[in-house]
Structure formats: C-alpha cells, structure tokens
Design an enzyme around this catalytic site. Sequence first.
Site, mmCIF file in Angstrom:
data_model
loop_
_atom_site.group_PDB
_atom_site.id
_atom_site.type_symbol
_atom_site.label_atom_id
_atom_site.label_comp_id
_atom_site.label_asym_id
_atom_site.label_seq_id
_atom_site.Cartn_x
_atom_site.Cartn_y
_atom_site.Cartn_z
ATOM 1 N N LYS A 43 10.069 10.279 -4.283
ATOM 2 C CA LYS A 43 10.979 11.406 -4.426
ATOM 3 C C LYS A 43 12.404 10.921 -4.609
ATOM 4 C CE LYS A 43 8.257 13.882 -1.019
ATOM 5 N NZ LYS A 43 8.273 14.362 0.383
ATOM 6 N N ASP A 103 14.953 -2.859 -3.482
ATOM 7 C CA ASP A 103 15.116 -3.618 -2.246
ATOM 8 C C ASP A 103 14.437 -4.976 -2.467
ATOM 9 O OD1 ASP A 103 15.107 -4.526 0.365
ATOM 10 O OD2 ASP A 103 14.464 -2.646 1.236
ATOM 11 N N LYS A 131 19.981 -3.771 -3.776
ATOM 12 C CA LYS A 131 20.447 -4.461 -2.575
ATOM 13 C C LYS A 131 20.614 -5.937 -2.885
ATOM 14 C CE LYS A 131 18.540 -1.386 0.827
ATOM 15 N NZ LYS A 131 17.679 -1.284 2.009
ATOM 16 N N VAL A 153 20.298 2.505 3.542
ATOM 17 C CA VAL A 153 21.199 3.590 3.149
ATOM 18 C C VAL A 153 20.443 4.905 2.961
ATOM 19 C CG1 VAL A 153 22.975 2.117 2.116
ATOM 20 C CG2 VAL A 153 21.022 2.854 0.726
#
Length: 179
Positions: A43, A103, A131, A153
């Site tokens: 999402k 990530d 990141k 975050v």
Amino acid sequence: MNDANIGSVVVDEQELQQRISELGKEITSDYQAHPPLLVGVLKGAFMFMSDLARAIDLPVEFDFMAVSSYGSATRTSGVVRIMKDLDLDLTDRHVLVVEDIVDSGLTLAYLRKNLKARGTASIEVCALLVKEGLQKVDPDLRYVGFRIPPTFVIGYGLDVAEEYRNLPYIAEYAGPLAP
Ligand code: IMP
Ligand code: MG
C-alpha cells in the site's frame, strides 16, 4: 497530527511536492516515445503514485500489486509474497515500478525478476526514498526522490501497523519498535 510517536520531519510537504514535480518532468521527457505503464506497489506507494502520475504529462496507464515481506513490522526478511497481482498483461510494455522506499532492496529485487519474466519491453524503478547504505543487492534505480539516513520513517503512504499513512510529509518514527 499531535502524536508523540511522530518524530522529526525528514522530508517536508513542500520538498516532497517539489521533487515529485521534477521527477515527473524527467519521466515525461524519457518516455515520450513509449508512455509507461505505472506499476504501484501497495500500500505504501499509493500516495506517491497519485502525485507522481499527475506530474507526468503523458498518457500513462496504471496497475497495482500488493506484496508482503515476511518478518517483523519494521524489518524485512527478503521473502516476498504476492498478495494482489496485477490486472494487466505486461507483454511488450514499458513498465515503471513506483515504490515508496528501498531498504534492503530485497523486495525490489524480487519484483523486478518476477515482472521481467512476464515479457516486458523494459522495466525501470522510481523510488521515492532510498535508505543510505542498507542495500544488500544493487537496486538499480532509474529515479530516486530522496536518499535518507537508515532510520524507520512514516507518513506519505508509509506506515507502522497501518497507521500514519496519511501524514502529508515523511517523519522519523519515534515510537516503540517491534522486537
Ligand atoms: P526492503 O525489501 O528491505 O527494501 O523493504 C522494502 C519495504 O519495506 C518497503 O516497500 C516498505 O513497505 C517497507 N519499509 C522499509 N523501510 C520502511 C520504513 O522506514 N518505513 C515504513 N516502511 C518501510
Ligand atoms: Mg513497499
């Protein structure tokens, strides 16, 4: 929103919109010859996809898929499961994957391989956030919004246990982390 779990702002609303407008212009110029099929990864990417699409001045098409990586809420294991697949056929399509955040890069590596196997003409990735220093595999990102420090975050699509997605900016998550 007044919530102690919302930490310091990492990217504010104005910076987000400014950068998205730049990305939209870049994509518009790169895809003149063959407008892309935007594939949003649900999402988390829904808000970015919505703003980005409006910044692209081409007849784009949309599709969405939902994936879930096994593991704790704030860490990824690299094992990815497709929860909702695309509706459209990707054969000979110029696919632009729209991701919220990279990530480890494992989710994206899996997605790229999976989509490529469907006979696409091309696959590129537009990630809002990357990141710094955490990628276990080279994510090969054509478009990047912001490179941010490796903290967890929230906001602008990104959640913790389904919360905070509607913040119009990106903030550090200052609440308790999953074990
Ligand atoms: P990766 O496979 O490690 O690159 O993880 C990518 C996915 O994990 C993203 O698409 C997000 O759904 C989620 N994720 C990674 N970092 C964060 C974060 O800081 N906040 C919210 N979700 C995150
Ligand atoms: Mg995601």
